[in-house]
Write a protein that holds these residues in place. Structure first.
Motif, PDB file in Angstrom:
ATOM      1  N   ASP A 147       0.825  -1.213   0.000  1.00  0.00           N
ATOM      2  CA  ASP A 147       0.000   0.000   0.000  1.00  0.00           C
ATOM      3  C   ASP A 147       0.857   1.260   0.000  1.00  0.00           C
ATOM      4  O   ASP A 147       0.624   2.199  -0.768  1.00  0.00           O
ATOM      5  CB  ASP A 147      -0.911   0.018   1.233  1.00  0.00           C
ATOM      6  CG  ASP A 147      -1.980  -1.058   1.223  1.00  0.00           C
ATOM      7  OD1 ASP A 147      -2.238  -1.643   0.153  1.00  0.00           O
ATOM      8  OD2 ASP A 147      -2.553  -1.322   2.304  1.00  0.00           O
ATOM      9  N   LEU A 148       1.844   1.295   0.885  1.00  0.00           N
ATOM     10  CA  LEU A 148       2.681   2.485   1.014  1.00  0.00           C
ATOM     11  C   LEU A 148       3.449   2.757  -0.281  1.00  0.00           C
ATOM     12  O   LEU A 148       3.548   3.900  -0.739  1.00  0.00           O
ATOM     13  CB  LEU A 148       3.661   2.314   2.176  1.00  0.00           C
ATOM     14  CG  LEU A 148       3.046   2.267   3.580  1.00  0.00           C
ATOM     15  CD1 LEU A 148       4.118   1.930   4.608  1.00  0.00           C
ATOM     16  CD2 LEU A 148       2.364   3.576   3.934  1.00  0.00           C
ATOM     17  N   ALA A 149       3.994   1.692  -0.857  1.00  0.00           N
ATOM     18  CA  ALA A 149       4.804   1.873  -2.066  1.00  0.00           C
ATOM     19  C   ALA A 149       3.977   2.321  -3.256  1.00  0.00           C
ATOM     20  O   ALA A 149       4.447   3.098  -4.090  1.00  0.00           O
ATOM     21  CB  ALA A 149       5.536   0.575  -2.393  1.00  0.00           C
ATOM     22  N   LEU A 150       2.739   1.846  -3.338  1.00  0.00           N
ATOM     23  CA  LEU A 150       1.917   2.149  -4.511  1.00  0.00           C
ATOM     24  C   LEU A 150       1.052   3.396  -4.350  1.00  0.00           C
ATOM     25  O   LEU A 150       0.769   4.087  -5.328  1.00  0.00           O
ATOM     26  CB  LEU A 150       1.032   0.945  -4.850  1.00  0.00           C
ATOM     27  CG  LEU A 150       1.773  -0.333  -5.235  1.00  0.00           C
ATOM     28  CD1 LEU A 150       0.781  -1.420  -5.622  1.00  0.00           C
ATOM     29  CD2 LEU A 150       2.767  -0.095  -6.365  1.00  0.00           C
ATOM     30  N   THR A 151       0.626   3.693  -3.114  1.00  0.00           N
ATOM     31  CA  THR A 151      -0.298   4.817  -2.914  1.00  0.00           C
ATOM     32  C   THR A 151       0.178   5.830  -1.884  1.00  0.00           C
ATOM     33  O   THR A 151      -0.405   6.905  -1.769  1.00  0.00           O
ATOM     34  CB  THR A 151      -1.687   4.305  -2.489  1.00  0.00           C
ATOM     35  OG1 THR A 151      -1.612   3.801  -1.145  1.00  0.00           O
ATOM     36  CG2 THR A 151      -2.193   3.219  -3.411  1.00  0.00           C
TER      37      THR A 151
END
Length: 376
Positions: free
Chosen positions: A355-359
């Motif tokens: 989640d953190l890496a993509l959004t």
């Protein structure tokens, strides 16, 4: 649309799960691991780990643990491997102990299947334990044990099957943010990425020096004990357990190979100045506390370990992990400092890392793990 290109530094407990989740999401995921997959030099070695839902470290973790359990089952379904076995767990200690209070809060607030047992009833049902005055046991039926090395291997293999690339035996030498992204130097070559997640366990502060005072490697020693009646310590009759209030806090896992029972110390065995030079020898005096607790609290185990293994983990000053974006950066993330109680959370941490890496954000509750508390 171009797939985001994400690097994961360290393919161990957390990194393998992040890669699995990134690959499932369709990202171009690349992992760097300085050793082999499922190695014993960091926090994932030692045959077994506890899975607890009634959490001594605080009720904030319970929603994460419930989500993690579902993801453990998902990884099992995708790989056909048995990674998590729910055999129940006993949390034992003085009724007024803060960690026992956290357990009771957890089971009541989040409707965990449980029983609270007074000392006499606990010893009648679980005669392998000796409870003392003022102690109780909370039976968490949503607890059990995991196979850590196999789980790391399974997640990494599944990630590769879904398209991830893993550079094994490739040490990362530098991470540098650039105008267009993040450059990773590894094995003498440069790689360019959109974002980087550091999941390097005891090596985390090496890549993020501002964390060096708050996150340090510590030595962990695991011990196994023999019994003349090993069947008494099988998972059918001996749940996993955590115990507080003695000379040291201890934990236990049923015999998995039929002869020895793992009873370990929650306490660490000192800081590790250089994680590349972990001292793996253990002197007999170092074991006096764990042996003393085995003799005081366990019935049927000889209080002299037959097997010992040495590992390490990254510990923070408040013993809660550091998870999130590095302050001032939108491209560099950290997931480290799990302080000896992170493996059960690994699959949900994989989802959080994805989640953190993509959004740049996640719906999971991780405010209590924010890097800002150490990096202001």
């Amino acid at each position: 649309m171009t797939k985001p290109r994400i690097a994961v530094i360290g393919v161990g407990s957390m990194g393998s799960m992040v890669l699995w989740q990134l690959a499932k999401a369709g990202a171009e995921a690349v992992g760097f691991e300085q050793f082999g997959i499922g190695h014993d030099r960091s926090a994932a070695g030692g045959e077994s780990r506890m899975f607890r839902t009634a959490y001594m470290e605080g009720a904030d973790y319970v929603p994460l643990l419930k989500a993690s359990r579902k993801l453990w089952e998902e990884l099992e379904a995708e790989t056909g491997l048995e990674l998590l076995a729910l055999c129940g767990g006993l949390m034992i200690g003085p009724r007024e102990h803060p960690k026992i209070a956290n357990v009771i809060r957890s089971v009541r607030e989040f409707d965990i299947d449980h029983e609270i047992l007074e000392a006499e009833e606990a010893m009648r049902r679980f005669p392998q334990h000796q409870l003392h005055s003022g102690e109780i046991a909370v039976l968490d039926r949503e607890a059990g044990f995991m196979r850590p090395e196999l789980a790391v291997f399974a997640a990494a293999e599944r990630a590769e099957a879904l398209g991830a690339v893993i550079h094994r035996h490739t040490a990362v030498e530098a991470i540098e943010e650039t105008v267009e992204g993040v450059r990773v130097r590894a094995g003498g070559d440069d790689f360019e990425f959109d974002r980087v997640i550091v999941t390097a366990g005891p090596w985390t502060a090496r890549f993020l020096p501002p964390l060096a005072e708050s996150l340090v490697p510590r030595k962990i020693v695991m011990t196994w004990y023999l019994s003349s009646e090993p069947k008494r310590f099988s998972s059918e009759s001996f749940p996993v357990f955590g115990r507080v209030g003695g000379a040291i806090d201890i934990f236990g896992i049923p015999t998995l190979e039929g002869t020895m029972t793992k009873i370990g110390s929650v306490d660490t065995f000192g800081d590790v100045p250089d994680p590349d030079a972990l001292h793996r020898d253990v002197e007999l005096p170092e074991l006096r506390h764990i042996n003393g607790e085995v003799e005081r609290c366990m019935n049927g185990l000889r209080p002299d370990p037959a097997r010992i293994s040495v590992h390490m983990d990254g510990y923070t000053t408040d013993e809660h992990a550091v998870v999130g974006a590095i302050p001032g950066s939108e491209r560099l993330f950290v997931m480290g400092g799990y302080s000896g109680h992170g493996f059960k959370l690994a699959p949900v941490m994989g989802e959080i890392g994805k989640d953190l890496a993509l959004t740049g954000s996640t719906a999971h509750g991780i405010d209590h793990l924010a890097p800002e508390r150490f990096l202001r």
